[in-house]
Design an enzyme around this catalytic site. Structure first.
Site, PDB file in Angstrom:
ATOM      1  N   CYS A   1       2.365   0.191  -0.822  1.00 15.86           N
ATOM      2  CA  CYS A   1       1.859  -0.593  -1.960  1.00 15.86           C
ATOM      3  C   CYS A   1       1.836  -2.088  -1.602  1.00 15.86           C
ATOM      4  CB  CYS A   1       2.654  -0.292  -3.226  1.00 15.86           C
ATOM      5  SG  CYS A   1       1.799  -0.816  -4.750  1.00 15.86           S
TER       6      CYS A   1
ATOM      7  N   HIS B   1       1.167   5.289  -3.356  1.00 17.38           N
ATOM      8  CA  HIS B   1       2.572   5.638  -3.226  1.00 17.38           C
ATOM      9  C   HIS B   1       2.707   7.078  -2.719  1.00 17.38           C
ATOM     10  CE1 HIS B   1       4.418   2.152  -5.260  1.00 17.38           C
ATOM     11  NE2 HIS B   1       3.285   2.108  -5.927  1.00 17.38           N
TER      12      HIS B   1
ATOM     13  N   GLU C   1       5.352   8.579  -1.942  1.00 14.77           N
ATOM     14  CA  GLU C   1       6.554   9.183  -2.538  1.00 14.77           C
ATOM     15  C   GLU C   1       6.302   9.670  -3.958  1.00 14.77           C
ATOM     16  OE1 GLU C   1       6.726   4.923  -3.938  1.00 14.77           O
ATOM     17  OE2 GLU C   1       5.982   6.023  -2.208  1.00 14.77           O
TER      18      GLU C   1
END
Length: 212
Positions: free
Chosen positions: A83, A192, A194
């Site tokens: 990011c 992202h 994750e």
């Protein structure tokens, strides 16, 4: 085979714990730290980032992270930005008319997205770079984005005949913007991983596989 040792850079940014858990999920041995030994000696370094470009740059400077990231890249040691961790690798960020100098690893300016709806929040496909290692096997998947700013133009000059230009992956939200860059030891994603479910886990697994 031992698990790859990954340090997630701890400099006050949010969203760190989810990155730690996601990396552990794909088999990495993860340390959350800003200590020089942990940052410089890990097999891989992850630089997360949420919020404003200027705030992230200040946080990184406060823990001497810019120098340590630069040392890793110069030594061919893998780094993954996420990011705003991607954005600060470019030359500068412009937010609310204020220009903030970035690390300058890649040419380009981080600017507000030219879209009717900002922030860009949700799942989006990407146009993966040909030969991408990060997107191997997940070229057609969707990834989770949360951002209002991005790099919308790419101009990279090859200065040496043997130099390989970075691989750039694009996405679209009111116009194209850079979704990921792969440049030798230095990689980064605007989205992202994750928070991107199985596709994000595969991307992190692809990255950690290159650390062994």
């Amino acid at each position: 085979m031992s698990a790859p040792r990954v340090t997630v850079l701890d400099y006050g940014s949010g969203n760190i714990r989810s990155a730690v858990r996601a990396l552990e999920h794909v088999g990495a041995e993860v340390t959350l730290s800003a200590k020089p030994d942990d940052v410089l000696n890990a097999d891989g370094l992850v630089v997360p980032g949420v919020g404003a470009f200027a705030t992230v740059m200040k946080g990184l400077k406060d823990v001497d992270a810019l120098r340590m990231i630069g040392r890793r890249v110069a030594g061919g040691r893998p780094v993954l930005g996420i990011c705003v961790g991607l954005q600060i690798l470019f030359e500068e960020g412009v937010e609310h008319g204020v220009r903030t100098e970035g690390m300058g690893e890649w040419p380009g300016t981080v600017e507000r997205l030219q879209a009717d709806v900002v922030p860009h929040m949700g799942w989006n496909t990407v146009k993966a770079a040909e030969g991408s290692q990060l997107f191997d096997g997940i070229e057609d998947e969707r990834f989770y984005f949360v951002h209002s700013y991005g790099v919308q133009q790419w101009k990279f000059e090859v200065t040496q005949p043997a130099m390989k230009p970075p691989m750039v992956t694009w996405a679209d939200h009111g116009g194209q913007f850079i979704a990921a860059v792969e440049n030798g030891p230095l990689s980064a994603t605007q989205f992202h991983p994750e928070k991107s479910g199985d596709a994000g886990a595969r991307l992190l697994s692809n990255w950690t596989a290159g650390l062994r």
